[in-house]
Design a protein around this motif. Structure first.
Motif, PDB file in Angstrom:
ATOM      1  N   ASN A 144       0.816  -1.223   0.000  1.00 43.69           N
ATOM      2  CA  ASN A 144       0.000   0.000   0.000  1.00 43.69           C
ATOM      3  C   ASN A 144       0.845   1.267   0.000  1.00 43.69           C
ATOM      4  OD1 ASN A 144      -2.323  -1.422  -0.087  1.00 43.69           O
ATOM      5  ND2 ASN A 144      -2.910  -1.099   2.049  1.00 43.69           N
ATOM      6  N   ASP A 145       1.994   1.261   0.715  1.00 41.14           N
ATOM      7  CA  ASP A 145       2.811   2.464   0.789  1.00 41.14           C
ATOM      8  C   ASP A 145       3.400   2.824  -0.574  1.00 41.14           C
ATOM      9  OD1 ASP A 145       4.267   0.143   0.840  1.00 41.14           O
ATOM     10  OD2 ASP A 145       5.920   0.989   2.010  1.00 41.14           O
ATOM     11  N   VAL A 146       3.754   1.794  -1.375  1.00 44.39           N
ATOM     12  CA  VAL A 146       4.289   2.053  -2.712  1.00 44.39           C
ATOM     13  C   VAL A 146       3.147   2.296  -3.694  1.00 44.39           C
ATOM     14  CG1 VAL A 146       5.740   1.147  -4.582  1.00 44.39           C
ATOM     15  CG2 VAL A 146       6.305   0.628  -2.197  1.00 44.39           C
ATOM     16  N   LEU A 147       2.014   1.613  -3.488  1.00 42.77           N
ATOM     17  CA  LEU A 147       0.857   1.801  -4.373  1.00 42.77           C
ATOM     18  C   LEU A 147       0.385   3.253  -4.394  1.00 42.77           C
ATOM     19  CD1 LEU A 147      -1.447  -1.322  -3.898  1.00 42.77           C
ATOM     20  CD2 LEU A 147      -0.483  -0.471  -6.039  1.00 42.77           C
ATOM     21  N   GLU A 148       0.506   3.934  -3.254  1.00 39.49           N
ATOM     22  CA  GLU A 148       0.084   5.333  -3.208  1.00 39.49           C
ATOM     23  C   GLU A 148       0.870   6.162  -4.222  1.00 39.49           C
ATOM     24  OE1 GLU A 148      -0.046   9.138  -0.113  1.00 39.49           O
ATOM     25  OE2 GLU A 148       0.093   7.073   0.672  1.00 39.49           O
ATOM     26  N   ASP A 149       2.219   5.978  -4.242  1.00 39.68           N
ATOM     27  CA  ASP A 149       3.034   6.704  -5.225  1.00 39.68           C
ATOM     28  C   ASP A 149       2.710   6.245  -6.641  1.00 39.68           C
ATOM     29  OD1 ASP A 149       4.259   8.067  -3.192  1.00 39.68           O
ATOM     30  OD2 ASP A 149       5.997   6.731  -3.082  1.00 39.68           O
ATOM     31  N   TYR A 150       2.472   4.941  -6.799  1.00 45.68           N
ATOM     32  CA  TYR A 150       2.175   4.376  -8.123  1.00 45.68           C
ATOM     33  C   TYR A 150       0.898   4.983  -8.698  1.00 45.68           C
ATOM     34  CZ  TYR A 150       1.046   0.837 -11.656  1.00 45.68           C
ATOM     35  OH  TYR A 150       0.709   0.193 -12.832  1.00 45.68           O
ATOM     36  N   TYR A 151      -0.199   4.968  -7.918  1.00 39.37           N
ATOM     37  CA  TYR A 151      -1.471   5.495  -8.411  1.00 39.37           C
ATOM     38  C   TYR A 151      -1.395   7.018  -8.654  1.00 39.37           C
ATOM     39  CZ  TYR A 151      -3.719   1.031  -7.304  1.00 39.37           C
ATOM     40  OH  TYR A 151      -4.103  -0.283  -7.270  1.00 39.37           O
ATOM     41  N   ALA A 152      -0.688   7.717  -7.763  1.00 38.63           N
ATOM     42  CA  ALA A 152      -0.561   9.167  -7.931  1.00 38.63           C
ATOM     43  C   ALA A 152       0.171   9.503  -9.225  1.00 38.63           C
ATOM     44  CB  ALA A 152       0.163   9.784  -6.739  1.00 38.63           C
ATOM     45  N   THR A 153       1.257   8.739  -9.511  1.00 36.81           N
ATOM     46  CA  THR A 153       2.024   8.976 -10.741  1.00 36.81           C
ATOM     47  C   THR A 153       1.187   8.647 -11.970  1.00 36.81           C
ATOM     48  OG1 THR A 153       4.106   8.535  -9.607  1.00 36.81           O
ATOM     49  CG2 THR A 153       4.108   8.346 -12.010  1.00 36.81           C
ATOM     50  N   CYS A 154       0.451   7.535 -11.920  1.00 42.27           N
ATOM     51  CA  CYS A 154      -0.414   7.175 -13.052  1.00 42.27           C
ATOM     52  C   CYS A 154      -1.475   8.250 -13.287  1.00 42.27           C
ATOM     53  CB  CYS A 154      -1.082   5.817 -12.796  1.00 42.27           C
ATOM     54  SG  CYS A 154       0.049   4.421 -12.889  1.00 42.27           S
ATOM     55  N   SER A 155      -2.051   8.764 -12.210  1.00 43.08           N
ATOM     56  CA  SER A 155      -3.079   9.801 -12.341  1.00 43.08           C
ATOM     57  C   SER A 155      -2.500  11.050 -12.989  1.00 43.08           C
ATOM     58  CB  SER A 155      -3.658  10.132 -10.959  1.00 43.08           C
ATOM     59  OG  SER A 155      -4.700  11.059 -11.074  1.00 43.08           O
ATOM     60  N   VAL A 156      -1.294  11.460 -12.536  1.00 44.39           N
ATOM     61  CA  VAL A 156      -0.639  12.630 -13.128  1.00 44.39           C
ATOM     62  C   VAL A 156      -0.325  12.384 -14.596  1.00 44.39           C
ATOM     63  CG1 VAL A 156       1.501  13.978 -13.121  1.00 44.39           C
ATOM     64  CG2 VAL A 156       0.313  13.507 -10.981  1.00 44.39           C
ATOM     65  N   MET A 157       0.196  11.210 -14.904  1.00 43.45           N
ATOM     66  CA  MET A 157       0.606  10.896 -16.271  1.00 43.45           C
ATOM     67  C   MET A 157      -0.578  10.955 -17.232  1.00 43.45           C
ATOM     68  SD  MET A 157       2.577   7.463 -17.551  1.00 43.45           S
ATOM     69  CE  MET A 157       1.235   6.409 -16.960  1.00 43.45           C
ATOM     70  N   TYR A 158      -1.693  10.348 -16.851  1.00 44.27           N
ATOM     71  CA  TYR A 158      -2.859  10.348 -17.746  1.00 44.27           C
ATOM     72  C   TYR A 158      -3.533  11.732 -17.786  1.00 44.27           C
ATOM     73  CZ  TYR A 158      -2.417   5.346 -18.448  1.00 44.27           C
ATOM     74  OH  TYR A 158      -1.959   4.124 -18.803  1.00 44.27           O
ATOM     75  N   GLN A 159      -3.401  12.485 -16.725  1.00 39.71           N
ATOM     76  CA  GLN A 159      -3.898  13.872 -16.770  1.00 39.71           C
ATOM     77  C   GLN A 159      -3.121  14.673 -17.805  1.00 39.71           C
ATOM     78  OE1 GLN A 159      -4.044  15.959 -13.009  1.00 39.71           O
ATOM     79  NE2 GLN A 159      -3.959  17.957 -13.999  1.00 39.71           N
ATOM     80  N   PHE A 160      -1.773  14.527 -17.806  1.00 42.22           N
ATOM     81  CA  PHE A 160      -0.944  15.240 -18.791  1.00 42.22           C
ATOM     82  C   PHE A 160      -1.265  14.778 -20.208  1.00 42.22           C
ATOM     83  CE2 PHE A 160       2.734  16.139 -15.613  1.00 42.22           C
ATOM     84  CZ  PHE A 160       1.953  17.108 -15.023  1.00 42.22           C
ATOM     85  N   LEU A 161      -1.452  13.453 -20.377  1.00 36.93           N
ATOM     86  CA  LEU A 161      -1.795  12.931 -21.702  1.00 36.93           C
ATOM     87  C   LEU A 161      -3.135  13.477 -22.178  1.00 36.93           C
ATOM     88  CD1 LEU A 161      -0.592   9.236 -21.335  1.00 36.93           C
ATOM     89  CD2 LEU A 161       0.128  10.818 -23.132  1.00 36.93           C
ATOM     90  N   SER A 162      -4.088  13.618 -21.248  1.00 33.97           N
ATOM     91  CA  SER A 162      -5.400  14.178 -21.594  1.00 33.97           C
ATOM     92  C   SER A 162      -5.262  15.635 -22.027  1.00 33.97           C
ATOM     93  CB  SER A 162      -6.341  14.067 -20.397  1.00 33.97           C
ATOM     94  OG  SER A 162      -7.574  14.683 -20.679  1.00 33.97           O
ATOM     95  N   GLU A 163      -4.421  16.404 -21.299  1.00 35.48           N
ATOM     96  CA  GLU A 163      -4.202  17.805 -21.670  1.00 35.48           C
ATOM     97  C   GLU A 163      -3.494  17.906 -23.016  1.00 35.48           C
ATOM     98  OE1 GLU A 163      -2.003  19.714 -18.596  1.00 35.48           O
ATOM     99  OE2 GLU A 163      -3.496  19.328 -17.041  1.00 35.48           O
ATOM    100  N   TYR A 164      -2.498  17.000 -23.239  1.00 33.84           N
ATOM    101  CA  TYR A 164      -1.696  17.084 -24.457  1.00 33.84           C
ATOM    102  C   TYR A 164      -2.496  16.716 -25.705  1.00 33.84           C
ATOM    103  CZ  TYR A 164       2.472  16.618 -27.377  1.00 33.84           C
ATOM    104  OH  TYR A 164       3.418  16.783 -28.357  1.00 33.84           O
TER     105      TYR A 164
END
Length: 594
Positions: A144-164
């Motif tokens: 869970n401690d690593v999953l938090e960073d994993y999900y946060a990074t995925c959310s940021v990445m797909y947000q940037f892809l959506s903007e791009y």
């Protein structure tokens, strides 16, 4: 009275017009934030030097460290310093740390570094590398401690892809994936943590529950120091939520706070300056919009953020064109203002020169009157002495009256004649004293009016100098174009100086003609007489005929003085004639008021 008329006419020519700078209270915080951002931008080199000094200190400490675990922590700190400052350097140290055996010895450390690498790739706009890196991580094996960073990074990445890809159909797919990862993040992170506030509460706001999200973000922001990456992200998130609710004013304020924090933290990977540039451009502040967009592009190039550079570059032609147009307009206005200021300065200098000259003439006239008065006093004393001598002679003649009766009769007649002459001289002396008192009073009144005019002229010159200096400072600074335009377009000081000037004019008229209002009303029919309001010395109609009394009866000049049209002046004069007792001689009667 001629000198008084000249003084009043000079007061008309000495009137100076200036502008006001009236600030809307609702915009005070916004204006203060804009000013703070400009001040912080001027110090951006100092903030970058502080960051580079911290990095240099960490490198030196790493070179001296013999503890492998401590060395790993030092490299992680260097990565943290670089991750929002320079993508290439951050990726270099991530790769370097991944190669160190000491990293693999700490559970989850290697995976965290891979997630961090994907995050930096995403912020740099290297989406293919970010996707390949994140997809290579086995999600099912993460705690869970690593999953938090994993999900946060995925959310940021797909947000940037959506903007791009916002102009393509794939943007919807990326937005759905972002939402799914934000929802997954809810399951592994605790309420109140930074990731929870940035992703989970923002998702709640998107789903129609912004109130609770804003409340939590406000509380966390109040406890966070400006200049940290956390403060910048919290303020930017709040700005986004306010924007989705259509609340433009708080959106702009928190966007400015995020930009200020980015400057203080030497953050090069930012979207705040691009967004602030758009806000400034929409508000008409082209100069700031151009400057902030240049800052956004420079930061994107320094960080190697391809997406941010692309987004900012799309706005550049439009803002560049508007900036060039505004610069041309301002240059023309400044040239006109310089000419007008020069003309007004020349007029004031001429007026001051004439005033000083008139004042000197008054002083010379006063000296002449004083000398004449002294001469009259000496003559009066001589007359008194002569009268005394005549009385003595009369007494001698009375003593000799028994001896010279015939001569006494003649002398008596002569004595009577001399007595009459003495009385006439005494009367003349009294009249001279009264005239001397009137001359002293007239001299005092003239000095008073001269002083009043000098005081008003000095105040007018000071007002113009302050106004001219403020314009010059704004023009030389080059960052206050909006303030300069507002200063040029505002009319506050017109109204204030006109009001003060009318009061001075009214006082001067009533000092010269104390019973002007009563005598003017005496020329009108009883039912048509003017009644002044409480606190008024004169009203517009009385000022018009006061100007006629002092010799200024040209309709155009009077209209300029009273700030009305020539037709209005004609109307006032015609109506007042119809209200008078003798319309045919009315204006001549006004000119003869004493």
């Amino acid at each position: 009275m001629k000198i008084s008329h000249v003084l009043l006419a000079a007061l008309l020519t000495a009137f100076v017009v200036a502008c006001r700078n009236n600030v809307d209270p609702d915009r005070i915080e916004y204006e203060n934030l804009c000013a703070t951002l400009d001040e912080e931008l001027a110090k951006s080199k100092e903030y970058e030097d502080e960051k580079l000094n911290r990095i240099a200190a960490l490198r030196r400490e790493y070179d001296l460290s013999t503890d492998k675990l401590h060395s790993t922590e030092l490299i992680n700190k260097i990565i943290y310093e670089f991750e929002a400052y320079n993508a290439d350097s951050a990726l270099y140290y991530i790769s370097y740390n991944l190669q160190r055996p000491a990293v693999k010895a700490v559970p989850g450390q290697y995976t965290r570094l891979l997630i961090k690498r994907a995050d930096v790739y995403a912020h740099a706009g290297l989406f293919a590398d970010a996707l390949s890196t994140i997809q290579a991580i086995p999600r099912d094996s993460l705690g869970n401690d690593v999953l938090e960073d994993y999900y946060a990074t995925c959310s940021v990445m797909y947000q940037f892809l959506s903007e791009y890809t916002n102009e393509h159909e794939t943007a919807k797919t990326y937005e759905q994936l972002r939402s799914l990862y934000a929802d997954s993040l809810r399951m592994v992170t605790k309420p109140g943590t930074l990731n929870y506030l940035l992703f989970v509460t923002t998702e709640e706001a998107r789903n129609g529950q912004p109130g609770f999200a804003l409340h939590q973000l406000h509380e966390r922001l109040d406890r966070t120091r400006s200049g940290t990456r956390e403060y910048s992200m919290l303020a930017s998130t709040m700005a986004y939520i306010y924007k989705t609710r259509g609340m433009i004013s708080p959106h702009n304020r928190f966007l400015l706070k995020s930009a200020i924090s980015d400057v203080q933290g030497a953050v090069k990977e930012n979207m705040s300056f691009r967004e602030v540039a758009a806000v400034m451009f929409k508000a008409g502040d082209v100069e700031r919009a151009h400057r902030y967009l240049q800052k956004s592009i420079a930061d994107a190039n320094f960080y190697s953020a391809l997406m941010r550079h692309s987004q900012s570059s799309k706005m550049l032609p439009m803002i560049d064109e508007a900036y060039s147009t505004r610069q041309t307009e301002l240059s023309g206005r400044l040239r006109v203002l310089a000419v007008v200021s020069g003309v007004l300065s020349a007029v004031l200098l001429v007026t001051l020169f004439l005033t000083i000259k008139q004042f000197r003439n008054l002083r010379r006239a006063k000296d002449k009157v004083s000398r004449a008065n002294e001469e009259l006093s000496r003559v009066s004393e001589q007359l008194k002495e002569t009268n005394g001598e005549l009385k003595a002679k009369n007494e001698e003649l009375n003593e000799l009256s028994t001896e010279l009766k015939a001569t006494n009769s003649a002398l008596s007649e002569k004595n009577a004649e001399l007595s009459r002459m003495s009385e006439q001289l005494q009367a003349a002396n009294s009249e001279l004293k009264e005239r001397n008192a009137e001359l002293r009073e007239l001299s005092r009144t003239k000095e008073q009016y001269a002083g009043l005019f000098m005081e008003y002229s000095s105040s007018a010159i000071s007002t113009l100098q302050r106004y001219q200096l403020s314009l010059r400072n704004l023009a030389m600074r080059g960052v206050e174009r909006e303030a300069l335009l507002k200063k040029l377009e505002s009319t506050s000081i017109y109204d204030r100086l006109f009001k003060d000037f009318y009061v001075k004019f009214d006082e001067a008229v009533l000092n010269i003609y104390p019973s002007f209002v009563e005598k003017f009303n005496a020329l009108l029919r009883p039912d048509e007489q003017i009644t002044l309001k409480a606190g008024e010395l004169l009203n517009t109609e009385l000022r018009l005929f006061a100007l006629i009394r002092i010799g200024i009866d040209d309709n155009e000049t009077v209209a300029q003085f009273l700030r009305c049209t020539i037709s209005t002046i004609y109307t006032y004069r015609s109506k007042m004639k119809r209200r008078s007792i003798n319309p045919e001689t009315f204006e001549n009667d006004v000119r003869n008021i004493s």
